[in-house]
Design a protein around this motif. Structure first.
Motif, PDB file in Angstrom:
ATOM      1  N   VAL A   1       0.863  -1.179   0.000  1.00  0.00           N
ATOM      2  CA  VAL A   1       0.000   0.000   0.000  1.00  0.00           C
ATOM      3  C   VAL A   1       0.902   1.231   0.000  1.00  0.00           C
ATOM      4  CG1 VAL A   1      -1.798   1.257   1.236  1.00  0.00           C
ATOM      5  CG2 VAL A   1      -1.794  -1.247   1.252  1.00  0.00           C
ATOM      6  N   ALA A   2       0.701   2.100  -0.973  1.00  0.00           N
ATOM      7  CA  ALA A   2       1.507   3.310  -1.119  1.00  0.00           C
ATOM      8  C   ALA A   2       0.627   4.525  -0.857  1.00  0.00           C
ATOM      9  CB  ALA A   2       2.102   3.376  -2.524  1.00  0.00           C
ATOM     10  N   GLU A   3       1.187   5.474  -0.125  1.00  0.00           N
ATOM     11  CA  GLU A   3       0.456   6.688   0.223  1.00  0.00           C
ATOM     12  C   GLU A   3       1.354   7.900   0.004  1.00  0.00           C
ATOM     13  OE1 GLU A   3      -1.744   8.662   4.114  1.00  0.00           O
ATOM     14  OE2 GLU A   3      -0.802   6.706   4.284  1.00  0.00           O
ATOM     15  N   CYS A   4       0.749   8.971  -0.454  1.00  0.00           N
ATOM     16  CA  CYS A   4       1.466  10.232  -0.631  1.00  0.00           C
ATOM     17  C   CYS A   4       0.941  11.210   0.417  1.00  0.00           C
ATOM     18  CB  CYS A   4       1.235  10.763  -2.043  1.00  0.00           C
ATOM     19  SG  CYS A   4       2.147  12.266  -2.377  1.00  0.00           S
ATOM     20  N   PRO A   5       1.638  11.351   1.555  1.00  0.00           N
ATOM     21  CA  PRO A   5       1.137  12.198   2.642  1.00  0.00           C
ATOM     22  C   PRO A   5       0.895  13.652   2.253  1.00  0.00           C
ATOM     23  CG  PRO A   5       3.000  10.893   3.386  1.00  0.00           C
ATOM     24  CD  PRO A   5       2.907  10.726   1.893  1.00  0.00           C
ATOM     25  N   SER A   6       1.602  14.143   1.262  1.00  0.00           N
ATOM     26  CA  SER A   6       1.425  15.538   0.838  1.00  0.00           C
ATOM     27  C   SER A   6       0.129  15.748   0.072  1.00  0.00           C
ATOM     28  CB  SER A   6       2.595  15.976  -0.046  1.00  0.00           C
ATOM     29  OG  SER A   6       3.785  15.974   0.692  1.00  0.00           O
ATOM     30  N   LEU A   7      -0.473  14.653  -0.398  1.00  0.00           N
ATOM     31  CA  LEU A   7      -1.720  14.742  -1.159  1.00  0.00           C
ATOM     32  C   LEU A   7      -2.781  13.937  -0.414  1.00  0.00           C
ATOM     33  CD1 LEU A   7      -0.245  14.179  -4.741  1.00  0.00           C
ATOM     34  CD2 LEU A   7      -0.708  16.362  -3.599  1.00  0.00           C
ATOM     35  N   PRO A   8      -3.570  14.575   0.436  1.00  0.00           N
ATOM     36  CA  PRO A   8      -4.544  13.866   1.259  1.00  0.00           C
ATOM     37  C   PRO A   8      -5.453  12.946   0.443  1.00  0.00           C
ATOM     38  CG  PRO A   8      -4.435  16.165   1.899  1.00  0.00           C
ATOM     39  CD  PRO A   8      -3.618  16.019   0.641  1.00  0.00           C
ATOM     40  N   GLY A   9      -5.515  11.687   0.863  1.00  0.00           N
ATOM     41  CA  GLY A   9      -6.368  10.713   0.189  1.00  0.00           C
ATOM     42  C   GLY A   9      -5.735  10.052  -1.014  1.00  0.00           C
ATOM     43  N   CYS A  10      -4.508  10.419  -1.342  1.00  0.00           N
ATOM     44  CA  CYS A  10      -3.829   9.834  -2.499  1.00  0.00           C
ATOM     45  C   CYS A  10      -3.151   8.537  -2.059  1.00  0.00           C
ATOM     46  CB  CYS A  10      -2.820  10.813  -3.089  1.00  0.00           C
ATOM     47  SG  CYS A  10      -2.117  10.255  -4.654  1.00  0.00           S
ATOM     48  N   ILE A  11      -3.848   7.426  -2.276  1.00  0.00           N
ATOM     49  CA  ILE A  11      -3.399   6.111  -1.842  1.00  0.00           C
ATOM     50  C   ILE A  11      -3.590   5.141  -2.997  1.00  0.00           C
ATOM     51  CG2 ILE A  11      -3.822   4.222  -0.201  1.00  0.00           C
ATOM     52  CD1 ILE A  11      -4.983   6.355   1.703  1.00  0.00           C
ATOM     53  N   SER A  12      -2.651   4.219  -3.135  1.00  0.00           N
ATOM     54  CA  SER A  12      -2.768   3.183  -4.155  1.00  0.00           C
ATOM     55  C   SER A  12      -2.134   1.911  -3.611  1.00  0.00           C
ATOM     56  CB  SER A  12      -2.088   3.620  -5.463  1.00  0.00           C
ATOM     57  OG  SER A  12      -2.508   2.782  -6.517  1.00  0.00           O
ATOM     58  N   GLU A  13      -2.155   0.861  -4.393  1.00  0.00           N
ATOM     59  CA  GLU A  13      -1.592  -0.405  -3.939  1.00  0.00           C
ATOM     60  C   GLU A  13      -1.083  -1.211  -5.117  1.00  0.00           C
ATOM     61  OE1 GLU A  13      -5.587  -3.135  -3.717  1.00  0.00           O
ATOM     62  OE2 GLU A  13      -5.105  -1.945  -1.951  1.00  0.00           O
ATOM     63  N   GLY A  14      -0.395  -2.287  -4.808  1.00  0.00           N
ATOM     64  CA  GLY A  14       0.112  -3.180  -5.842  1.00  0.00           C
ATOM     65  C   GLY A  14       0.505  -4.508  -5.229  1.00  0.00           C
ATOM     66  N   VAL A  15       0.575  -5.514  -6.060  1.00  0.00           N
ATOM     67  CA  VAL A  15       0.978  -6.849  -5.604  1.00  0.00           C
ATOM     68  C   VAL A  15       2.464  -6.852  -5.262  1.00  0.00           C
ATOM     69  CG1 VAL A  15       1.156  -9.280  -6.287  1.00  0.00           C
ATOM     70  CG2 VAL A  15      -0.865  -7.955  -6.906  1.00  0.00           C
ATOM     71  N   THR A  16       3.234  -6.037  -5.975  1.00  0.00           N
ATOM     72  CA  THR A  16       4.662  -5.896  -5.695  1.00  0.00           C
ATOM     73  C   THR A  16       4.946  -4.452  -5.308  1.00  0.00           C
ATOM     74  OG1 THR A  16       5.243  -5.283  -7.961  1.00  0.00           O
ATOM     75  CG2 THR A  16       5.241  -7.652  -7.437  1.00  0.00           C
ATOM     76  N   ARG A  17       6.120  -4.237  -4.716  1.00  0.00           N
ATOM     77  CA  ARG A  17       6.519  -2.872  -4.348  1.00  0.00           C
ATOM     78  C   ARG A  17       6.615  -2.005  -5.604  1.00  0.00           C
ATOM     79  NH1 ARG A  17      10.808   0.548  -3.268  1.00  0.00           N
ATOM     80  NH2 ARG A  17      10.673   1.603  -1.262  1.00  0.00           N
ATOM     81  N   ALA A  18       7.199  -2.557  -6.660  1.00  0.00           N
ATOM     82  CA  ALA A  18       7.340  -1.807  -7.917  1.00  0.00           C
ATOM     83  C   ALA A  18       5.980  -1.421  -8.487  1.00  0.00           C
ATOM     84  CB  ALA A  18       8.139  -2.627  -8.929  1.00  0.00           C
ATOM     85  N   GLU A  19       5.027  -2.336  -8.420  1.00  0.00           N
ATOM     86  CA  GLU A  19       3.691  -2.038  -8.929  1.00  0.00           C
ATOM     87  C   GLU A  19       3.017  -0.950  -8.087  1.00  0.00           C
ATOM     88  OE1 GLU A  19      -0.169  -4.532 -10.442  1.00  0.00           O
ATOM     89  OE2 GLU A  19       0.690  -5.144  -8.523  1.00  0.00           O
ATOM     90  N   ALA A  20       3.193  -1.011  -6.766  1.00  0.00           N
ATOM     91  CA  ALA A  20       2.625   0.013  -5.894  1.00  0.00           C
ATOM     92  C   ALA A  20       3.231   1.385  -6.210  1.00  0.00           C
ATOM     93  CB  ALA A  20       2.858  -0.347  -4.428  1.00  0.00           C
ATOM     94  N   LEU A  21       4.555   1.425  -6.445  1.00  0.00           N
ATOM     95  CA  LEU A  21       5.207   2.696  -6.801  1.00  0.00           C
ATOM     96  C   LEU A  21       4.680   3.241  -8.123  1.00  0.00           C
ATOM     97  CD1 LEU A  21       8.918   2.130  -5.752  1.00  0.00           C
ATOM     98  CD2 LEU A  21       7.374   3.908  -4.917  1.00  0.00           C
ATOM     99  N   GLU A  22       4.530   2.376  -9.101  1.00  0.00           N
ATOM    100  CA  GLU A  22       3.997   2.802 -10.400  1.00  0.00           C
ATOM    101  C   GLU A  22       2.570   3.324 -10.240  1.00  0.00           C
ATOM    102  OE1 GLU A  22       2.836   0.826 -14.706  1.00  0.00           O
ATOM    103  OE2 GLU A  22       4.429  -0.100 -13.530  1.00  0.00           O
ATOM    104  N   ASN A  23       1.774   2.613  -9.452  1.00  0.00           N
ATOM    105  CA  ASN A  23       0.376   3.014  -9.267  1.00  0.00           C
ATOM    106  C   ASN A  23       0.249   4.329  -8.501  1.00  0.00           C
ATOM    107  OD1 ASN A  23      -0.439   0.745 -10.645  1.00  0.00           O
ATOM    108  ND2 ASN A  23      -0.897  -0.439  -8.818  1.00  0.00           N
ATOM    109  N   ILE A  24       1.083   4.546  -7.476  1.00  0.00           N
ATOM    110  CA  ILE A  24       0.989   5.793  -6.725  1.00  0.00           C
ATOM    111  C   ILE A  24       1.504   6.959  -7.571  1.00  0.00           C
ATOM    112  CG2 ILE A  24       3.214   5.684  -5.500  1.00  0.00           C
ATOM    113  CD1 ILE A  24      -0.131   6.895  -4.020  1.00  0.00           C
ATOM    114  N   HIS A  25       2.458   6.694  -8.445  1.00  0.00           N
ATOM    115  CA  HIS A  25       2.917   7.739  -9.384  1.00  0.00           C
ATOM    116  C   HIS A  25       1.757   8.176 -10.269  1.00  0.00           C
ATOM    117  CE1 HIS A  25       4.700   9.301 -13.105  1.00  0.00           C
ATOM    118  NE2 HIS A  25       5.618   9.805 -12.291  1.00  0.00           N
ATOM    119  N   ASP A  26       1.026   7.198 -10.815  1.00  0.00           N
ATOM    120  CA  ASP A  26      -0.128   7.508 -11.660  1.00  0.00           C
ATOM    121  C   ASP A  26      -1.208   8.253 -10.863  1.00  0.00           C
ATOM    122  OD1 ASP A  26       1.142   6.245 -13.767  1.00  0.00           O
ATOM    123  OD2 ASP A  26      -0.049   4.402 -13.616  1.00  0.00           O
TER     124      ASP A  26
END
Length: 66
Positions: A12-37
């Motif tokens: 689970v990836a979260e961007c604390p600077s952007l309230p509510g901006c949370i994403s997830e992925g099966v792998t760490r790399a996928e979570a990073l890609e998803n939170i970037h998007d």
């Protein structure tokens, strides 16, 4: 970005600077890609609606030798 593994093993990836901006992925790399998007879309929406970008939140990590 903050990345944690939940109880189901999903990253689970979260961007604390952007309230509510949370994403997830099966792998760490996928979570990073998803939170970037997600963050890119979040910022595009703010711009489209002429809303201000929230101020940055800064965090640090410390190591404790136990």
């Amino acid at each position: 970005m903050i990345i944690e593994v939940d109880e189901d093993g999903i990253f689970v990836a979260e961007c604390p600077s952007l309230p509510g901006c949370i994403s997830e992925g099966v792998t760490r790399a996928e979570a990073l890609e998803n939170i970037h998007d997600a963050a890119t879309g979040y910022l595009a929406s703010l711009k489209k609606h002429n809303e201000p970008i929230p101020p940055s939140v800064y965090e640090d990590t410390i190591e404790i030798n136990a």
